[in-house]
Enzyme design. Structure first.
Site, PDB file in Angstrom:
ATOM      1  N   GLY A 190      90.865  44.691  15.936  1.00 24.33           N
ATOM      2  CA  GLY A 190      92.254  44.430  16.291  1.00 24.33           C
ATOM      3  C   GLY A 190      92.627  45.089  17.610  1.00 24.33           C
ATOM      4  N   ALA A 191      92.272  46.365  17.734  1.00 23.59           N
ATOM      5  CA  ALA A 191      92.671  47.101  18.921  1.00 23.59           C
ATOM      6  C   ALA A 191      91.955  48.433  18.985  1.00 23.59           C
ATOM      7  CB  ALA A 191      94.181  47.351  18.895  1.00 23.59           C
ATOM      8  N   MET A 192      92.003  49.058  20.168  1.00 21.23           N
ATOM      9  CA  MET A 192      91.258  50.293  20.373  1.00 21.23           C
ATOM     10  C   MET A 192      92.079  51.293  21.175  1.00 21.23           C
ATOM     11  SD  MET A 192      88.534  51.982  19.868  1.00 21.23           S
ATOM     12  CE  MET A 192      88.350  53.649  20.488  1.00 21.23           C
ATOM     13  N   GLU A 193      92.080  52.524  20.694  1.00 26.09           N
ATOM     14  CA  GLU A 193      92.992  53.578  21.178  1.00 26.09           C
ATOM     15  C   GLU A 193      92.476  54.377  22.361  1.00 26.09           C
ATOM     16  OE1 GLU A 193      91.202  53.675  18.258  1.00 26.09           O
ATOM     17  OE2 GLU A 193      90.564  55.711  17.790  1.00 26.09           O
ATOM     18  N   ASN A 194      91.640  53.824  23.248  1.00 27.69           N
ATOM     19  CA  ASN A 194      91.123  54.577  24.395  1.00 27.69           C
ATOM     20  C   ASN A 194      92.230  55.386  25.062  1.00 27.69           C
ATOM     21  OD1 ASN A 194      88.728  52.806  24.149  1.00 27.69           O
ATOM     22  ND2 ASN A 194      90.160  51.271  24.936  1.00 27.69           N
ATOM     23  N   HIS A 218      99.913  52.005  15.419  1.00 27.51           N
ATOM     24  CA  HIS A 218      98.692  52.670  14.957  1.00 27.51           C
ATOM     25  C   HIS A 218      97.912  53.236  16.145  1.00 27.51           C
ATOM     26  CE1 HIS A 218      94.993  52.898  12.299  1.00 27.51           C
ATOM     27  NE2 HIS A 218      94.421  52.807  13.480  1.00 27.51           N
ATOM     28  N   GLU A 219      97.671  52.410  17.142  1.00 25.64           N
ATOM     29  CA  GLU A 219      96.879  52.880  18.283  1.00 25.64           C
ATOM     30  C   GLU A 219      97.627  53.974  19.040  1.00 25.64           C
ATOM     31  OE1 GLU A 219      94.003  52.001  17.861  1.00 25.64           O
ATOM     32  OE2 GLU A 219      94.295  50.165  16.710  1.00 25.64           O
ATOM     33  N   GLU A 265      91.167  57.848  11.060  1.00 24.87           N
ATOM     34  CA  GLU A 265      91.690  56.545  10.623  1.00 24.87           C
ATOM     35  C   GLU A 265      92.583  56.663   9.388  1.00 24.87           C
ATOM     36  OE1 GLU A 265      91.770  54.179  12.503  1.00 24.87           O
ATOM     37  OE2 GLU A 265      90.125  54.502  13.908  1.00 24.87           O
TER      38      GLU A 265
END
Ligand code: BES
Ligand code: ZN
Length: 872
Positions: free
Chosen positions: A265-269, A301-302, A324
């Site tokens: 879905g997405a990534m928190e870089n 969330h991210e 997580e």
């Protein structure tokens, strides 16, 4: 694709031999390759016991230069294999230079540096960084990064990386460049860079202490107007984290890039999130209410990971739930605070019961903190995420809200800038709250869903309540310890009035008793209110008690659950009758009375009304049986839906009228609730093909100003064999041809349509130009939609559904192993099905297992084929 990767064990953890203080990484982006030049400052880790060679991870790349302190290494000083670079005799402290080339333009795995359309972007969690350069690809090596990108300005006018842009401009050779510095040390899984011809929307956020943060959201040109809801959600999330936890954002800019090809879905870089467009785009006419909620929650969330994940990260991947589980919990609380708390919680509970409980009862069951893995990407599971979130929720509940927030602050302060373990988190919780979590720790170590039995005895005005627990064996864990389980209960009298305040009982032994005195008549017990623990409740309540709770329980979860229990009783009896070849079982009058009462006195929250009128899903119903008969489940559920629709057809028609759209689309609780009830009423009327329903649905489709109402109409028409269905489907395809995410809805709709030839239809769509086998969203829509939303088609008696899915897994595996493995996991619960289906599913798995496979898919099919009784 070596197929020989080792299994890794949590118990084998060793601190890294070398630490890296600074990484300087430069990318030269060309059309047919990318050149990477990295300079690392390394020193021996004083905490490491072993001395010896330096082993760096790396795959799918060509090494071109290797030098220590400016001196090129001789071939005898190092060795390169498929997955590592070993330097034999390194000094204690040195500068390491590595140059290599990679091929993002051919990288379909969507890990490391890859191409999404014309955008180059990265995905490094869990082990993607070692597809970019040789590096100790583990989260406990934290470094400060400087990133330089050099590219042709025509192809890649926008260059982005983590941190602040400190330099940029044209170069004499015609390229342009940009340099970024990230002030925060980070593990390499949080590294990101992006290059492309991107459009952007921009906003600012002023933090509680008055700093201004520059917010930018990039996407392919032409999509900017689908990004405003995501931007607004980001600001809501930033404000929520300040208000709730006192956590302020820590950089000057927060950049998000939305790309069409993304495995997750997405990534928190850090400072540079990369998102699947499916978790950013939301415009009234292209996205449904669920899409709006999804975007809001994923964006939040991210964002929340910036503290729980980035500032304090994981020591190793066994600790994944550290970031997580905690972030899912924070996201859940955020979602609850955005309105409609009851329904939001019901959705969370439903995901646990429909997806997590089966995982925890199947061959892939594993603890929230797993003990071993072959491929980490296979452990981004609903157990690590959602059960991990529920475990945090129990701690929060036991501590009380204020104390829990203080404890999270203590954890973040104590471990700021560190890579830590779940145990470190639990210790911080104990230190701050004073709770004793010794027994509670089993929740992290033990797989399987505890069963909690509730028994009551009533005599002489006294209620005795007995709770007992038992946890079935799971693979590799035969004997389960006793869990520490908080069970909230409340008591209601015969009129539905509460007796006393709700209370939380702590079940810590195999069996415990509680007594409640001074009743005139037996009270009704409402148990596990709000789903205070991720357990299966075994409580045989009478129909009357359930109907009473359904009408009066002040806890929306229990109120909904009572309705579900009533439906389930009828459905289970009917499934059993059908399987035994007896006549179908009719629903009891009491069920209709309860529905009538609900329709007469609906809850204020319209979405709660819709939830309560929605029958348990096929997944939920299947869960009630040790051996699932898909066809009996499907028949029983459809029959009950029709019976209810027939009994209340006039009421549903009135409900549809009363909830028809009257104003322009807004995404808020009241309007989303209205739309849910409207869709539900259409759905019941469609189930009995009520007079004029096809025409009505077609006109709803035609007149709607938003995708939610449009989809309601399409869903209603989906299983009706009427000309209107083909008309609206054709119109839809034409209208949204240029919107891939909307075409995913079209693909999913067809994959889930009930028809005898649905397997053939899906095969045909696989060849359609609107389908794209290299895009995960297309695959999830078509194949995911088929497997999950078309059970009858997927499980078709001739086994062609399984064959189709196996064919596609085999075709996908060499291209995108992560996604292939995710699809393969849909076949692993074969042992839960009746032999006719189980055999077909198992043969499909065996056929996959016989091929040459990625580690990802190999791990899934191996576990899926292990005998289930190997546990004891
Ligand atoms: N860190 C993950 C994304 C991720 C997962 C990257 C697995 C690589 C491998 C991210 O924070 C995440 O959890 N995303 C979820 C959405 C979230 C709302 C639960 C996702 O991508 O599904
Ligand atoms: Zn996450």
């Amino acid at each position: 694709m070596t197929g020989q990767t080792q299994r890794k064990y949590r118990a084998d953890y060793q601190p890294p031999g070398y630490l890296i203080d600074h990484v300087d990484i430069a990318f030269g982006l060309e059309a047919d390759h990318t050149h990477v030049r990295a300079t690392h400052q390394l020193r021996r880790n004083p905490q490491a016991s072993a001395t010896g060679p330096l082993v760096l991870d790396g795959r799918d790349m060509a090494l071109e230069q290797l030098a220590i302190d400016g001196r090129e290494l001789h071939a005898s000083q190092y060795r390169v294999d498929d997955t590592t670079l070993t330097i034999f005799d390194p000094p204690d402290q040195f500068e390491l230079l590595i140059e290599n080339t990679i091929h993002p333009e051919n990288n379909l795995s969507l890990e490391g540096l890859y191409r999404s359309g014309d955008i180059l972007c990265t995905q490094c969690e869990a082990n993607g960084f070692s597809r970019i350069t040789y590096f100790p690809d583990r989260p406990d090596v934290m470094a400060r990064y400087t990133t330089r990108i050099v590219a042709w300005p025509e192809a890649f006018p926008v260059l982005l990386a983590n941190g602040n842009c400190v330099e940029s401009g044209p170069m004499p050779c015609g390229h342009h460049y940009a340099v970024f510095e990230d002030p925060f040390p980070k593990p390499c899984y949080l590294f990101a860079m992006v290059a492309g011809d991107l459009g952007m929307i921009r906003d600012t956020y002023t933090t509680a202490s008055g700093r201004t943060v520059d917010l930018r959201l990039y996407t392919e040109h032409g999509n900017e107007d689908q990004c405003h809801h995501a931007m607004a959600s980001l600001k809501q999330a930033m404000a929520w984290d300040e208000d709730t936890y006192g956590l302020e954002y820590d950089l000057d800019s927060y950049v998000t890039v939305a790309v069409g090809s993304f495995n997750m879905g997405a990534m928190e870089n850090k400072g540079l999130n990369v998102f699947n467009t499916a978790c950013i785009f939301a415009r009234a006419d292209t996205a449904t209410d669920s899409d709006f909620a999804l975007v809001r929650d994923v964006v939040a969330h991210e964002y929340f990971h910036n503290y729980t994940g980035n500032r304090v990260t994981c020591r190793d991947w066994f600790q994944l739930s550290l970031k997580e589980g905690l972030t899912v919990y924070r996201e859940h609380q955020f979602a609850i605070d955005q309105g409609s708390p009851g329904v939001t919680r019901i959705r969370q509970v439903r995901a646990m019961r429909e997806i997590q409980f089966p995982e925890d009862a199947g061959p892939r069951a594993h603890p929230v903190r797993p003990e071993s893995y072959v491929e980490m990407n296979n452990f981004y599971t609903i157990t690590v995420y959602e059960k991990g979130g529920e475990v945090i929720r129990m701690i929060a509940q036991m501590a009380g809200r204020e104390a829990f927030i203080a404890a999270v602050r203590h954890y973040l302060d104590k471990h700021d800038g560190q890579a830590v373990t779940i145990e470190d988190f639990v210790i911080a919780m104990e230190e701050s709250t004073g709770l004793d979590l010794a027994q509670f720790r089993h929740w992290y170590a033990q797989a399987g869903t505890p069963r909690v039995r509730v028994a009551t005895e009533f005599a002489d005005g006294r209620l005795q309540l007995t709770l007992s627990q038992h946890t079935p064996a799971t693979p590799g864990q035969a004997d389960k310890p006793l869990f520490d389980i908080p069970v909230e209960i409340a008591l209601f009298d015969a009129n539905g009035a509460p007796v006393g305040a709700p209370q939380v009982l702590r079940l810590t032994q195999a069996e415990q008793h509680w007594t409640f005195d001074d009743f005139e008549a037996e009270p009704t017990v409402s148990a596990l209110r709000g789903f205070t623990a991720p357990v299966r409740l075994e409580y045989e309540q009478s129909d009357t008690a359930l109907a009473r709770l359904m009408a009066h329980d002040s806890d929306p979860v229990c109120r909904w659950d009572a309705a579900q229990a009533l439906y389930l009783k009828t459905l289970i009896a009917d499934v059993e009758a059908r399987r035994a070849g007896s006549a179908p079982v009719a629903a009891p009058e009491l069920l209709f009375d309860a529905i009538a009462t609900l329709l007469d006195n609906p809850p204020d929250d319209r979405e709660l009304l819709a939830e309560m009128l929605t029958l348990p899903s096929e997944a939920m119903l299947g869960e009630q049986f040790d051996t699932i008969d898909i066809f009996a489940v499907d028949a029983a559920r459809r029959a009950l839906k029709q019976v209810i629709a027939r009994r209340f057809d006039a009421r549903f028609a009135a409900l549809a009228d009363a909830h028809a759209p009257t104003q322009a689309y807004v995404f808020d609780v009241a309007e989303a609730g209205r739309r849910r009830v409207f869709a539900l009423a259409l759905d019941y009327l469609a189930a009995i093909e009520a007079d004029g329903i096809a025409a009505r649905a077609a006109s709803v489709y035609e007149c709607a100003d938003n995708m939610t109402d449009r989809m309601a109409a399409l869903d209603a028409l989906r299983d009706m064999d009427v000309p209107e269905r083909e008309q609206v489907l054709a119109d839809f395809a034409e209208r949204w041809a240029d919107y891939p995410l909307v075409m995913d809805k079209w693909l999913r709709l067809q994959a889930s349509t009930r028809r005898d030839d649905s397997v053939e239809h899906v095969r045909e769509l696989l060849g359609d130009s609107r389908f794209d086998f290299t895009n995960p969203n297309r695959i999830r829509a078509l194949l995911g939609g088929f497997v999950r939303a078309n059970r009858v088609g997927f499980h078709r008696a001739d086994g062609e559904g399984y064959r189709l899915v196996a064919d596609e897994i085999l075709r996908l595996d060499p291209l995108n192993p992560q996604l292939a493995a995710a699809l393969a996991s849909m076949l692993t619960d074969w042992a839960r099905h009746v032999p006719a289906q189980a055999d077909g599913m198992r043969s499909a798995l065996e056929r996959i297992a016989a091929a040459q496979l990625s580690d990802n898919t190999r791990e899934i099919v191996t576990v899926g084929l292990e005998r289930r009784d190997s546990t004891d």
